[in-house]
Write a protein that holds these residues in place. Structure first.
Motif, PDB file in Angstrom:
ATOM      1  N   GLY A  88     -25.158  15.792  40.941  1.00 25.17           N
ATOM      2  CA  GLY A  88     -25.342  14.179  40.672  1.00 25.17           C
ATOM      3  C   GLY A  88     -26.392  13.595  41.337  1.00 25.17           C
ATOM      4  O   GLY A  88     -27.116  13.570  42.021  1.00 25.17           O
ATOM      5  N   GLY A 117     -26.925  11.146  44.666  1.00 25.82           N
ATOM      6  CA  GLY A 117     -27.877  12.576  45.249  1.00 25.82           C
ATOM      7  C   GLY A 117     -29.184  12.780  45.482  1.00 25.82           C
ATOM      8  O   GLY A 117     -29.726  12.904  45.559  1.00 25.82           O
ATOM      9  N   GLU A 139     -27.044  17.815  37.308  1.00 30.71           N
ATOM     10  CA  GLU A 139     -26.610  16.264  37.218  1.00 30.71           C
ATOM     11  C   GLU A 139     -25.819  16.769  35.589  1.00 30.71           C
ATOM     12  O   GLU A 139     -26.332  17.555  35.120  1.00 30.71           O
ATOM     13  N   ARG A 140     -24.733  15.875  35.271  1.00 33.77           N
ATOM     14  CA  ARG A 140     -23.818  16.343  34.246  1.00 33.77           C
ATOM     15  C   ARG A 140     -24.436  15.488  32.970  1.00 33.77           C
ATOM     16  O   ARG A 140     -24.282  15.853  31.908  1.00 33.77           O
ATOM     17  N   PRO A 172     -26.357  -4.699  33.603  1.00 32.42           N
ATOM     18  CA  PRO A 172     -27.634  -4.393  34.511  1.00 32.42           C
ATOM     19  C   PRO A 172     -27.349  -4.660  35.952  1.00 32.42           C
ATOM     20  O   PRO A 172     -26.673  -4.286  36.835  1.00 32.42           O
ATOM     21  N   HIS A 208     -31.530  -5.406  45.601  1.00 33.10           N
ATOM     22  CA  HIS A 208     -31.296  -6.425  46.292  1.00 33.10           C
ATOM     23  C   HIS A 208     -30.902  -6.010  47.692  1.00 33.10           C
ATOM     24  O   HIS A 208     -30.232  -5.500  48.340  1.00 33.10           O
ATOM     25  N   ASP A 240     -22.864  20.547  34.242  1.00 35.42           N
ATOM     26  CA  ASP A 240     -21.771  19.748  35.254  1.00 35.42           C
ATOM     27  C   ASP A 240     -21.542  21.177  36.131  1.00 35.42           C
ATOM     28  O   ASP A 240     -21.031  22.690  36.077  1.00 35.42           O
ATOM     29  N   ALA A 241     -21.223  20.369  37.087  1.00 40.62           N
ATOM     30  CA  ALA A 241     -20.611  21.264  39.123  1.00 40.62           C
ATOM     31  C   ALA A 241     -19.826  22.128  38.658  1.00 40.62           C
ATOM     32  O   ALA A 241     -19.704  22.728  39.138  1.00 40.62           O
ATOM     33  N   GLY A 250     -19.458  13.370  42.164  1.00 44.74           N
ATOM     34  CA  GLY A 250     -18.960  12.950  41.002  1.00 44.74           C
ATOM     35  C   GLY A 250     -18.004  12.306  41.877  1.00 44.74           C
ATOM     36  O   GLY A 250     -17.374  11.889  43.305  1.00 44.74           O
ATOM     37  N   ARG A 297     -19.795 -10.913  30.950  1.00 45.53           N
ATOM     38  CA  ARG A 297     -20.751 -11.405  30.207  1.00 45.53           C
ATOM     39  C   ARG A 297     -22.082 -11.253  29.766  1.00 45.53           C
ATOM     40  O   ARG A 297     -20.965 -10.125  29.062  1.00 45.53           O
ATOM     41  N   GLU A 326     -20.759  -7.095  27.720  1.00 44.58           N
ATOM     42  CA  GLU A 326     -19.542  -6.494  29.274  1.00 44.58           C
ATOM     43  C   GLU A 326     -18.449  -6.720  28.915  1.00 44.58           C
ATOM     44  O   GLU A 326     -17.677  -7.750  28.705  1.00 44.58           O
ATOM     45  N   LEU A 367     -18.412   6.834  43.758  1.00 45.92           N
ATOM     46  CA  LEU A 367     -17.228   8.142  43.134  1.00 45.92           C
ATOM     47  C   LEU A 367     -16.688   8.468  44.217  1.00 45.92           C
ATOM     48  O   LEU A 367     -15.320   8.576  44.125  1.00 45.92           O
ATOM     49  N   TYR A 421     -20.385   0.188  46.050  1.00 43.44           N
ATOM     50  CA  TYR A 421     -21.187   0.184  46.843  1.00 43.44           C
ATOM     51  C   TYR A 421     -22.378  -0.470  46.333  1.00 43.44           C
ATOM     52  O   TYR A 421     -22.544   0.093  45.329  1.00 43.44           O
ATOM     53  N   ASN A 422     -23.517  -1.404  46.920  1.00 43.22           N
ATOM     54  CA  ASN A 422     -24.685  -1.823  45.614  1.00 43.22           C
ATOM     55  C   ASN A 422     -26.087  -0.280  45.600  1.00 43.22           C
ATOM     56  O   ASN A 422     -26.063   0.634  47.167  1.00 43.22           O
TER      57      ASN A 422
HETATM   58  P1  FAD Z   1     -23.828   6.820  40.030  1.00 41.69           P
HETATM   59  O1  FAD Z   1     -24.269   6.613  39.806  1.00 41.69           O
HETATM   60  O2  FAD Z   1     -22.132   7.243  39.311  1.00 41.69           O
HETATM   61  O3  FAD Z   1     -24.000   8.448  40.262  1.00 41.69           O
HETATM   62  C1  FAD Z   1     -23.570   9.748  40.074  1.00 41.69           C
HETATM   63  C2  FAD Z   1     -24.011  10.941  39.205  1.00 41.69           C
HETATM   64  O4  FAD Z   1     -23.089  12.068  39.009  1.00 41.69           O
HETATM   65  C3  FAD Z   1     -23.142  10.373  37.912  1.00 41.69           C
HETATM   66  O5  FAD Z   1     -25.431  10.130  36.992  1.00 41.69           O
HETATM   67  C4  FAD Z   1     -22.391  11.757  37.241  1.00 41.69           C
HETATM   68  O6  FAD Z   1     -23.060  12.090  36.091  1.00 41.69           O
HETATM   69  C5  FAD Z   1     -23.204  12.408  38.103  1.00 41.69           C
HETATM   70  N1  FAD Z   1     -21.964  13.505  38.386  1.00 41.69           N
HETATM   71  C6  FAD Z   1     -20.223  12.785  38.522  1.00 41.69           C
HETATM   72  N2  FAD Z   1     -19.784  14.320  38.586  1.00 41.69           N
HETATM   73  C7  FAD Z   1     -20.794  15.741  38.460  1.00 41.69           C
HETATM   74  C8  FAD Z   1     -20.674  17.138  38.091  1.00 41.69           C
HETATM   75  N3  FAD Z   1     -19.175  17.541  38.956  1.00 41.69           N
HETATM   76  N4  FAD Z   1     -21.368  17.140  38.167  1.00 41.69           N
HETATM   77  C9  FAD Z   1     -22.682  17.156  37.439  1.00 41.69           C
HETATM   78  N5  FAD Z   1     -22.578  15.909  37.581  1.00 41.69           N
HETATM   79  C10 FAD Z   1     -22.169  14.936  38.191  1.00 41.69           C
HETATM   80  N6  FAD Z   1     -25.628  -2.384  42.741  1.00 41.69           N
HETATM   81  C11 FAD Z   1     -26.989  -3.242  43.243  1.00 41.69           C
HETATM   82  O7  FAD Z   1     -26.965  -2.774  44.261  1.00 41.69           O
HETATM   83  N7  FAD Z   1     -27.188  -4.297  42.619  1.00 41.69           N
HETATM   84  C12 FAD Z   1     -26.602  -4.088  40.807  1.00 41.69           C
HETATM   85  O8  FAD Z   1     -27.212  -5.453  39.945  1.00 41.69           O
HETATM   86  C13 FAD Z   1     -25.649  -3.384  40.546  1.00 41.69           C
HETATM   87  N8  FAD Z   1     -24.596  -3.593  39.458  1.00 41.69           N
HETATM   88  C14 FAD Z   1     -24.253  -2.980  38.460  1.00 41.69           C
HETATM   89  C15 FAD Z   1     -23.821  -3.484  37.216  1.00 41.69           C
HETATM   90  C16 FAD Z   1     -22.977  -2.267  36.943  1.00 41.69           C
HETATM   91  C17 FAD Z   1     -21.470  -2.380  36.027  1.00 41.69           C
HETATM   92  C18 FAD Z   1     -22.134  -1.381  38.198  1.00 41.69           C
HETATM   93  C19 FAD Z   1     -21.332  -0.377  37.270  1.00 41.69           C
HETATM   94  C20 FAD Z   1     -22.824  -0.989  39.096  1.00 41.69           C
HETATM   95  C21 FAD Z   1     -23.485  -1.817  39.362  1.00 41.69           C
HETATM   96  N9  FAD Z   1     -24.733  -1.413  40.736  1.00 41.69           N
HETATM   97  C22 FAD Z   1     -25.276  -2.720  40.909  1.00 41.69           C
HETATM   98  C23 FAD Z   1     -23.383  -0.934  41.999  1.00 41.69           C
HETATM   99  C24 FAD Z   1     -24.564   1.036  41.720  1.00 41.69           C
HETATM  100  O9  FAD Z   1     -24.927   1.033  40.408  1.00 41.69           O
HETATM  101  C25 FAD Z   1     -24.082   2.199  42.872  1.00 41.69           C
HETATM  102  O10 FAD Z   1     -24.576   1.797  43.959  1.00 41.69           O
HETATM  103  C26 FAD Z   1     -25.386   2.821  42.326  1.00 41.69           C
HETATM  104  O11 FAD Z   1     -25.099   3.458  40.512  1.00 41.69           O
HETATM  105  C27 FAD Z   1     -24.200   4.418  43.062  1.00 41.69           C
HETATM  106  O12 FAD Z   1     -24.880   5.167  43.492  1.00 41.69           O
HETATM  107  P2  FAD Z   1     -23.927   7.001  43.058  1.00 41.69           P
HETATM  108  O13 FAD Z   1     -24.898   7.656  43.252  1.00 41.69           O
HETATM  109  O14 FAD Z   1     -23.017   7.005  44.187  1.00 41.69           O
HETATM  110  O15 FAD Z   1     -22.988   6.558  41.819  1.00 41.69           O
END
Ligand code: FAD
Ligand code: UDP
Length: 390
Positions: A11, A16, A34-35, A59, A63, A226-227, A253, A299, A320, A365, A371-372
């Motif tokens: 990911g 990641g 990354e998938r 969006p 912050h 896809d891992a 993921g 929104r 949204e 996930l 998490y922000n």
């Molecule tokens: P993700 O961003 O979901 O990344 C996980 C990645 O893993 C994805 O790209 C996915 O494709 C990949 N993956 C999954 N499974 C596999 C697999 N089997 N093989 C390969 N790749 C895989 N946070 C803020 O601080 N401010 C904001 O304004 C804010 N707004 C948001 C608005 C929305 C609508 C949402 C949903 C979230 C918001 N967030 C915000 C939170 C922010 O999106 C998350 O904190 C951040 O994306 C978390 O990162 P992550 O890497 O844990 O997850």
């Protein structure tokens, strides 16, 4: 898998990508899978057909109070100083519309009740809680004073209950209290959505920031990969490409998917986004307007206000819509639904992961958490540090 890799990261979102970079700088050779066809996870942005920079997955406003995280990310991007302001847009009861700041604050009080009455109520709230204090809606509703209780009911009805029903399919009192606590009633004139010390948007966007972060000789990035086609956690030892893998695996993921849903799927909310480009300079005057009483969408975001992009005669907006995640192809699990039952189910998956000392679950996930961006970036840096000092 090429035996030369020390770590496999699954990911390329915040979790990641930050972890991969920190491990790479610590001398680890990292394979990052990354998938999706792009980096950035849900923070990914790109220009749309009209050339307007959009956030494809909703969006994202950066912050934080964590200056270390801000400094670390600032190595990969300059920032646009942006203070997010949101208004609720509601029917005014006279056939028109009324707007006031969210989080609901002293200005909102005056817009809702008129200046004189709003000031009086504001003074009463400040006498009860103190000026500049933040009070959650659930706490405010516990207040025994009749007038404050009536005010709490007003805010509950006009800001929280319908929006929360749209977003979660449940009432505010039935969801994790930490969720509505993110948007407390604020006894202040400060109408910013966040009060964090560091706020802004990556000047050229999130995607270029991620691209720079991942541009390191020790990182091999594969997109569209896809891992789960290569990572096997079904036996007693962790295998990659059919052979035991002794290196570290950082998995960002879904935890349930990693273990083939053997205890059943974890519940999530997904979102549908409706983008529209309009032939006008400005649609709503704000980055985000919340529809807290009516409409099916929660929104509307107008991206140029977030990014500062100058685009005369054109603007892109996005509505949204939230609904239950079903796992259908193409659906994205955006929000974990945090409650005791779901957390217990998650713990079963976490216990399966804990059988492998070299497997780490990280991110929104994989950890089934809200998490922000700054929080997950901070957590990813900590985890990388722990791995590097082992
Ligand atoms: P993700 O961003 O979901 O990344 C996980 C990645 O893993 C994805 O790209 C996915 O494709 C990949 N993956 C999954 N499974 C596999 C697999 N089997 N093989 C390969 N790749 C895989 N946070 C803020 O601080 N401010 C904001 O304004 C804010 N707004 C948001 C608005 C929305 C609508 C949402 C949903 C979230 C918001 N967030 C915000 C939170 C922010 O999106 C998350 O904190 C951040 O994306 C978390 O990162 P992550 O890497 O844990 O997850
Ligand atoms: N919320 C609400 N009305 C609003 C804004 C937020 O009821 O105008 C509630 C809703 O339950 C939402 C939660 O507060 O899910 C957290 O809002 P936030 O804006 O932090 O959610 P995000 O979009 O960041 O996930």
């Amino acid at each position: 898998m090429d035996r030369n890799f020390d770590a496999l990261v699954v990911g390329a979102g915040f979790a990641g990508a930050v972890c991969a970079r920190a491990l790479a700088e610590g001398g680890k050779r990292v394979l990052l899978l990354e998938r999706r066809p792009h980096v950035g996870g849900n923070a990914y942005d790109r220009p749309d057909q009209a050339g307007i920079l959009i956030h494809q997955y909703g969006p994202h406003i950066f912050h934080t109070n964590n200056r270390e995280v801000f400094r670390w990310l600032s190595r990969f991007t300059p920032w646009r100083d942006y203070q997010h302001r949101v208004v609720a847009d509601i029917p005014d009861g006279k056939g028109g519309r009324l707007r006031y700041p969210v989080p609901f604050n002293l200005t909102s009080l005056e817009r809702a009740f008129g200046q004189q009455e709003g000031r009086r109520l504001g003074a009463k709230l400040m006498a009860a809680y103190g000026p500049e204090k933040k009070v959650t809606i659930l706490a405010l509703r516990q207040n025994q004073d009749q007038e404050i209780a009536a005010l709490a009911d007003y805010v509950y009805e006009h800001v929280f209950v319908h929006y929360t029903m749209k977003q979660w399919g449940q009432r505010p009192e039935d969801i994790d209290p930490n969720t509505t606590a993110r948007v407390p009633v604020f006894l202040s004139r400060d109408d910013r959505y966040f009060q964090d010390a560091c706020q802004g948007m990556p000047l050229e966007g999130y995607t270029p920031m991620f691209e720079r972060m991942l541009n390191h000789p020790n990182i091999t990035l594969e997109l569209g990969a896809d891992a789960l086609e290569r990572l096997d956690v079904s036996g007693p030892e962790l295998r990659v490409d059919g052979a035991p893998f002794p290196g570290t695996v950082i998995y960002t993921g879904q935890a349930d998917e990693l273990f083939r849903f053997q205890y059943g799927p974890l519940p999530y909310r997904t979102l549908d986004f409706a983008f529209e480009t309009l032939n006008r300079d400005d649609f709503q005057g704000y980055g985000t307007v919340n529809y807290t009483v009516d409409q099916d969408y929660t929104r509307i975001t107008e991206f140029k206000h977030l990014t500062g992009q100058v685009c005369p005669g054109k603007t892109t907006i996005m509505k949204e819509y939230s609904r239950a995640y079903t796992g259908a192809p193409g659906e994205i699990p955006y929000y974990a639904i945090i409650n005791p039952d779901n957390n217990a189910l998650y713990d079963q998956y976490a216990a399966l992961a804990a059988r492998f000392p070299n497997l780490q679950l990280l991110g929104r996930l994989a950890e089934y958490k809200y998490y922000n961006m700054d929080a997950i970036a901070g957590r990813a840096l900590e985890l990388a540090e722990t791995i590097l000092t082992k």
